[in-house]
Design a protein around this motif. Structure first.
Motif, PDB file in Angstrom:
ATOM      1  N   UNK A   1       5.915   6.461 -14.560  1.00 53.45           N
ATOM      2  CA  UNK A   1       5.699   5.373 -13.597  1.00 53.45           C
ATOM      3  C   UNK A   1       6.968   4.544 -13.514  1.00 53.45           C
ATOM      4  N   UNK A   2       7.470   4.365 -12.307  1.00 52.40           N
ATOM      5  CA  UNK A   2       8.718   3.641 -12.097  1.00 52.40           C
ATOM      6  C   UNK A   2       8.588   2.182 -12.532  1.00 52.40           C
ATOM      7  N   UNK A   3       9.597   1.730 -13.271  1.00 53.48           N
ATOM      8  CA  UNK A   3       9.649   0.344 -13.687  1.00 53.48           C
ATOM      9  C   UNK A   3      10.312  -0.543 -12.653  1.00 53.48           C
ATOM     10  N   UNK A   4      10.453  -1.817 -13.023  1.00 54.49           N
ATOM     11  CA  UNK A   4      11.019  -2.784 -12.099  1.00 54.49           C
ATOM     12  C   UNK A   4      10.114  -3.106 -10.943  1.00 54.49           C
ATOM     13  N   UNK A   5       8.814  -2.802 -11.079  1.00 53.38           N
ATOM     14  CA  UNK A   5       7.841  -2.988  -9.996  1.00 53.38           C
ATOM     15  C   UNK A   5       6.600  -3.651 -10.579  1.00 53.38           C
ATOM     16  N   UNK A   6       6.020  -4.602  -9.843  1.00 58.31           N
ATOM     17  CA  UNK A   6       4.716  -5.154 -10.190  1.00 58.31           C
ATOM     18  C   UNK A   6       3.662  -4.392  -9.397  1.00 58.31           C
ATOM     19  N   UNK A   7       2.748  -3.774 -10.108  1.00 59.22           N
ATOM     20  CA  UNK A   7       1.644  -3.053  -9.482  1.00 59.22           C
ATOM     21  C   UNK A   7       0.401  -3.929  -9.584  1.00 59.22           C
ATOM     22  N   UNK A   8       0.067  -4.624  -8.504  1.00 53.86           N
ATOM     23  CA  UNK A   8      -1.164  -5.409  -8.478  1.00 53.86           C
ATOM     24  C   UNK A   8      -2.327  -4.436  -8.324  1.00 53.86           C
ATOM     25  N   UNK A   9      -3.152  -4.330  -9.362  1.00 52.31           N
ATOM     26  CA  UNK A   9      -4.086  -3.212  -9.453  1.00 52.31           C
ATOM     27  C   UNK A   9      -5.389  -3.442  -8.696  1.00 52.31           C
ATOM     28  N   UNK A  10      -5.637  -4.669  -8.247  1.00 52.31           N
ATOM     29  CA  UNK A  10      -6.873  -4.902  -7.506  1.00 52.31           C
ATOM     30  C   UNK A  10      -8.098  -4.797  -8.388  1.00 52.31           C
ATOM     31  N   UNK A  11      -9.279  -4.738  -7.746  1.00 54.63           N
ATOM     32  CA  UNK A  11     -10.556  -4.667  -8.458  1.00 54.63           C
ATOM     33  C   UNK A  11     -11.127  -3.266  -8.328  1.00 54.63           C
ATOM     34  N   UNK A  12     -11.568  -2.633  -9.416  1.00 56.57           N
ATOM     35  CA  UNK A  12     -11.703  -3.187 -10.768  1.00 56.57           C
ATOM     36  C   UNK A  12     -10.454  -3.079 -11.620  1.00 56.57           C
TER      37      UNK A  12
END
Length: 458
Positions: free
Chosen positions: A51-62
């Motif tokens: 998984x590429x770094x330097x990124x924010x992955x907003x994962x949502x619900x759930x």
């Protein structure tokens, strides 16, 4: 009709193990997030997800759910690996459970940053939800979790290893903790919670009431070479299963081996350690506490308890530990009025512990105890708890810690082979070796050792 040789080749191919594959996840990859990959591909033993770094992955619900069909095999796990870009991990953020291992056994999760979002009433419930068996969390940076940092389910959860990781600013409302572990002793008898080479601190999200730093109901706990600091209540609460979770208290005896840690208590609530139970689950277990450095900081005029023994417990054995109070008052070493001894009487032994002068309730079963005003640390003001030249801790330990059968646990760790990280997250594989010169020193450190501290000295 197929040629016999062609048919044989087809049958051989069908019976051959699938070749492990590597998958990439990131904004510019074929799969932009983990859930998208899990929906499209059934991972198997040996597969690697980068998984590429330097990124924010907003994962949502759930949140991110690693499903059952994406597990590995014993000795050949699925590996979820964060790839640093510009020295930044991939950052999973938010969700009800930011990431859950949902019956996905045999998975390694390494190189990620994980955080919650919101407040204690509306935010992330668990940053990491352990609901599987044989999970390894390595090189993880887990923080700002409104409720639990890492939570293990009462059911369907087996062994978990957390190593070379940092967890902080997690826990709230007394019942949410930085780490709250359990194992299913019916589904996975003998499962182990192991925490090693890690920096766990501050079990309080924002302001208000927090929780324990580490609370565990696992069948076996192995707490090795960690820096533990800043529990709102106890730094360690090692107890039995919650009967309401479906595992009866008498299913197994829960034992704990706690070796080579620095444990720093800064709160004016609670004892430093609670072993046995919490009024909801009793371990009836054996506790082994060896070569730890326990420090109570702060100017509060109390007499803090080190070992709070509570509910069903079988024994406590403590060797080569430093128990020091930084302040005018000393310590209460043991509180056992709440203990329900499994054998019908107090079972506490130990030797070669250095204890703050003036401390009370030192067990009669302790021998070769040294009482003193100062343990002779290198620089206690800056958290350097290594013994300095001339320290009474030097060469003062018991080098042959062997427990009587009534106190023995399986596979005890001795002598300690490494030092804990010094208030910092250290890279994988860089724990400093502990090499004794002469007799073993008392506490978590030896004198002549290279240990990298957060403030830069070594």
């Amino acid at each position: 009709m197929r040629h016999p040789i062609a048919l044989l080749l087809i049958l051989l191919a069908a019976g051959a193990p699938a070749t492990a594959a590597t998958y990439r996840v990131g904004p510019s990859q074929s799969y932009t997030n983990l859930n998208q990959l899990f929906a499209a591909v059934d991972l198997g033993p040996g597969d690697v997800v980068e998984v590429d770094g330097g990124v924010i992955y907003d994962v949502g619900t759930p949140g991110v759910i690693v499903p059952q069909e994406d597990g590995g095999a014993a000795g050949n796990p699925v590996i979820l690996r964060g790839i640093r870009i510009n020295n930044q991990r991939p950052h999973l953020r938010g969700g009800t459970n930011t990431i859950e291992f949902r019956l996905s056994n045999h998975v390694v999760f390494e190189g990620f940053e994980v955080s919650g979002t919101g407040n204690t009433s509306t935010g992330t419930f668990r940053c990491v939800y352990h609901h599987a068996h044989d999970i390894v969390i390595r090189d993880a940076y887990i923080h700002d979790c409104p409720r639990h940092g890492i939570l293990g389910a009462d059911n369907d959860s087996g062994s978990l290893t957390v190593e070379y990781s940092e967890v902080f600013n997690a826990g709230s409302n007394g019942g949410n903790h930085a780490i709250y572990m359990a194992t299913d002793e019916i589904e996975y008898p003998g499962a182990v919670f192991r925490l090693q080479y890690s920096y766990i601190h501050d079990s309080q999200f924002g302001t208000g009431e927090g929780g324990n730093l580490i609370k565990s109901r696992a069948e076996r706990n192995e707490i090795y070479y960690n820096w533990l600091e800043g529990g709102y209540y106890h730094e360690l609460e090692l107890i039995g299963p919650d009967p309401d979770g479906g595992v009866p208290e008498d299913q197994a005896r829960e034992d704990s081996d706690v070796v080579g840690n620095v444990i720093v208590h800064t709160s004016d609530f609670g004892a430093i350690l609670r072993f046995g139970g919490d009024a909801t689950g009793q371990s009836f277990g054996r506790y082994r506490f060896v070569n730890n450095t326990v420090v109570r900081l702060g100017a509060i005029n109390d007499v803090p308890t080190v070992f709070r023994l509570f509910d069903g417990i079988e024994s406590l054995a403590a060797y080569n530990n430093v128990l020091w109070r930084d302040g005018a008052n000393a310590l209460r070493v043991v509180r056992e009025v709440e203990a329900d001894w499994a054998t019908g009487s107090s079972q506490i032994i130990g030797s070669n512990n250095w204890i703050d002068n003036g401390s009370t309730f030192i067990p009669a079963g302790f021998s070769a105890t040294t009482l003193g005003a100062t343990p002779g640390f290198v620089d206690s003001l800056n958290f350097d708890y290594r013994p300095a030249a001339g320290s009474p801790l030097l060469n003062a330990g018991n080098g042959a810690v062997t427990l009587p059968s009534a106190y023995a646990i399986s596979n005890p760790l001795f002598p300690p082979a490494f030092h804990p990280p010094a208030r910092t997250l250290i890279p994988v594989g860089t724990a400093a070796a502990r090499v004794a010169s002469g007799a073993i020193d008392v506490g978590a450190f030896e004198l002549a050792s290279d240990v990298i501290f957060a403030n830069g000295f070594q």
